[in-house]
Design a protein around this motif. Structure first.
Motif, PDB file in Angstrom:
ATOM      1  N   TYR A   1       8.039 -43.932 -17.400  1.00  0.00           N
ATOM      2  CA  TYR A   1       8.488 -43.737 -16.016  1.00  0.00           C
ATOM      3  C   TYR A   1       9.977 -44.031 -15.884  1.00  0.00           C
ATOM      4  O   TYR A   1      10.701 -43.333 -15.169  1.00  0.00           O
ATOM      5  CB  TYR A   1       7.661 -44.654 -15.105  1.00  0.00           C
TER       6      TYR A   1
ATOM      7  N   ALA B   1       5.816 -37.606  -8.682  1.00  0.00           N
ATOM      8  CA  ALA B   1       6.193 -36.508  -9.570  1.00  0.00           C
ATOM      9  C   ALA B   1       6.926 -35.421  -8.800  1.00  0.00           C
ATOM     10  O   ALA B   1       7.926 -34.867  -9.271  1.00  0.00           O
ATOM     11  CB  ALA B   1       4.946 -35.939 -10.252  1.00  0.00           C
TER      12      ALA B   1
ATOM     13  N   LEU C   1      10.471 -36.652  -8.072  1.00  0.00           N
ATOM     14  CA  LEU C   1      11.289 -36.663  -9.288  1.00  0.00           C
ATOM     15  C   LEU C   1      11.771 -35.254  -9.640  1.00  0.00           C
ATOM     16  O   LEU C   1      12.935 -35.060 -10.020  1.00  0.00           O
ATOM     17  CB  LEU C   1      10.499 -37.270 -10.451  1.00  0.00           C
ATOM     18  N   LEU C   2      10.893 -34.263  -9.510  1.00  0.00           N
ATOM     19  CA  LEU C   2      11.296 -32.886  -9.778  1.00  0.00           C
ATOM     20  C   LEU C   2      12.323 -32.411  -8.756  1.00  0.00           C
ATOM     21  O   LEU C   2      13.303 -31.747  -9.108  1.00  0.00           O
ATOM     22  CB  LEU C   2      10.070 -31.956  -9.746  1.00  0.00           C
TER      23      LEU C   2
ATOM     24  N   THR D   1      15.807 -33.778  -9.500  1.00  0.00           N
ATOM     25  CA  THR D   1      16.517 -33.215 -10.656  1.00  0.00           C
ATOM     26  C   THR D   1      17.398 -32.035 -10.259  1.00  0.00           C
ATOM     27  O   THR D   1      18.434 -31.788 -10.886  1.00  0.00           O
ATOM     28  CB  THR D   1      15.527 -32.752 -11.751  1.00  0.00           C
TER      29      THR D   1
ATOM     30  N   GLU E   1       5.936 -30.190 -17.149  1.00  0.00           N
ATOM     31  CA  GLU E   1       6.860 -31.236 -16.702  1.00  0.00           C
ATOM     32  C   GLU E   1       6.264 -32.023 -15.545  1.00  0.00           C
ATOM     33  O   GLU E   1       6.304 -33.260 -15.539  1.00  0.00           O
ATOM     34  CB  GLU E   1       8.190 -30.616 -16.268  1.00  0.00           C
TER      35      GLU E   1
ATOM     36  N   GLU F   1       3.372 -34.253 -16.786  1.00  0.00           N
ATOM     37  CA  GLU F   1       3.844 -35.438 -17.506  1.00  0.00           C
ATOM     38  C   GLU F   1       4.401 -36.479 -16.539  1.00  0.00           C
ATOM     39  O   GLU F   1       4.110 -37.683 -16.669  1.00  0.00           O
ATOM     40  CB  GLU F   1       4.923 -35.039 -18.511  1.00  0.00           C
ATOM     41  N   LEU F   2       5.179 -36.034 -15.560  1.00  0.00           N
ATOM     42  CA  LEU F   2       5.737 -36.962 -14.574  1.00  0.00           C
ATOM     43  C   LEU F   2       4.622 -37.638 -13.774  1.00  0.00           C
ATOM     44  O   LEU F   2       4.664 -38.844 -13.516  1.00  0.00           O
ATOM     45  CB  LEU F   2       6.678 -36.221 -13.625  1.00  0.00           C
ATOM     46  N   ARG F   3       3.618 -36.858 -13.384  1.00  0.00           N
ATOM     47  CA  ARG F   3       2.493 -37.420 -12.619  1.00  0.00           C
ATOM     48  C   ARG F   3       1.720 -38.446 -13.440  1.00  0.00           C
ATOM     49  O   ARG F   3       1.385 -39.535 -12.953  1.00  0.00           O
ATOM     50  CB  ARG F   3       1.548 -36.286 -12.194  1.00  0.00           C
TER      51      ARG F   3
ATOM     52  N   ASN G   1       2.791 -40.205 -16.010  1.00  0.00           N
ATOM     53  CA  ASN G   1       3.632 -41.388 -16.204  1.00  0.00           C
ATOM     54  C   ASN G   1       3.653 -42.261 -14.962  1.00  0.00           C
ATOM     55  O   ASN G   1       3.627 -43.497 -15.046  1.00  0.00           O
ATOM     56  CB  ASN G   1       5.063 -40.976 -16.564  1.00  0.00           C
ATOM     57  N   ALA G   2       3.705 -41.616 -13.799  1.00  0.00           N
ATOM     58  CA  ALA G   2       3.686 -42.376 -12.542  1.00  0.00           C
ATOM     59  C   ALA G   2       2.361 -43.081 -12.340  1.00  0.00           C
ATOM     60  O   ALA G   2       2.315 -44.249 -11.951  1.00  0.00           O
ATOM     61  CB  ALA G   2       3.962 -41.424 -11.383  1.00  0.00           C
TER      62      ALA G   2
END
Length: 277
Positions: free
Chosen positions: A68, A130, A133-134, A137, A264, A267-269, A271-272
């Motif tokens: 994260y 997530a 975060l996207l 970016t 992407e 993966e972000l979800r 990790n969160a």
């Protein structure tokens, strides 16, 4: 009058009379928030407060080392974790981690329902994180804070807790989960706003608790509610999820819905979500 209608009447009456028992923020969260708000505190002092709770210390070290935060060099102490995460972030993350302590019950049926409700909340939060975060970016100049949004999403449905606590006294109510869902949908916004004020949280969190379910309530610019609703829609935790996602596209959060199917985003979800494991 049925037990369910009687309970709904009781809840509304207690809300109107300001006599509904509201949950209190866990002690460790109160201590961390108080220390973080002290203008004279430093990171070492905050680490000492966090260190009073071994479980919280361990989880902050885990977060500091997690995907994260995207760091490869590992930390091994509470002070290192607090330094890496940062003072303001530790305040919100500690509060978020403490929230799970509220969703407990000695009644097995209630305990199962609360566990299910908490798991849905975590899924909603992970999707919202997530999504933000996207968004960040490709919108690097925005001033939205991921940690503030995360805590906003976690407390958004806190108004459900007194409903569940009150219903715990009536076994027949828990035999009908659809009633509980209706009661929560109708009342949790008002109750949640009251809890946020009782906890002395600022307007950002009050707004999240009071209005996240009301999709007709829109901020003029992209804000925390947008991401909370996206998280809820992706978890099927809000009415007309498809319309919510389409609104997010119209408001310019994303170009299209395909983003939520990307590796992407997944993966972000994940990790969160691991933060709350």
């Amino acid at each position: 009058m049925s037990t369910q209608n009687a309970l709904l009447t009781i809840l509304v009456e207690k809300i109107n009379n300001d006599t509904l028992v509201l949950p209190t923020l866990p002690a460790i969260a109160l201590k961390v928030r108080k220390a973080a708000d002290d203008p004279n505190v430093n990171l070492q002092g905050l680490a000492e407060v966090v260190g009073q709770d071994p479980s919280l210390s361990a989880r902050l070290v885990k977060i500091a080392n997690s995907a994260y935060l995207g760091r490869t060099v590992k930390v091994s102490s509470t002070s290192q974790a607090v330094t890496r995460i940062g003072l303001a972030q530790v305040k919100n993350i500690s509060t978020a981690l403490a929230m799970e302590q509220l969703f407990v019950s000695k009644n097995e049926v209630v305990k199962a329902y609360m566990a299910s409700h908490w798991n849905k909340t975590v899924d909603m939060v992970a999707n919202a994180m997530a999504a933000m975060l996207l968004y960040k970016t490709s919108n690097k100049d925005n001033s939205l804070s991921l940690d503030t949004m995360t805590l906003s999403a976690l407390v958004a449905d806190i108004g459900a807790l007194p409903v569940l606590t009150e219903a715990e006294r009536h076994d027949s109510v828990f035999a009908n989960s659809s009633f509980l869902d209706v009661a929560i949908d109708k009342l949790s916004g008002r109750i949640g706003g009251s809890i946020m004020r009782e906890w002395q949280f600022n307007e950002i969190f009050i707004e999240a608790a009071e209005h996240w379910r009301d999709t007709e309530y829109q901020e003029s610019s992209i804000g925390y509610l947008d991401f909370i609703r996206v998280g809820a829609a992706l978890t099927n935790n809000i009415d007309d999820a498809e319309a919510v996602l389409n609104t997010a596209i119209e408001r310019g959060l994303f170009a299209d819905l395909d983003v939520f199917e990307s590796d992407e985003f997944t993966e972000l979800r994940d990790n969160a979500k691991a933060i709350f494991a």
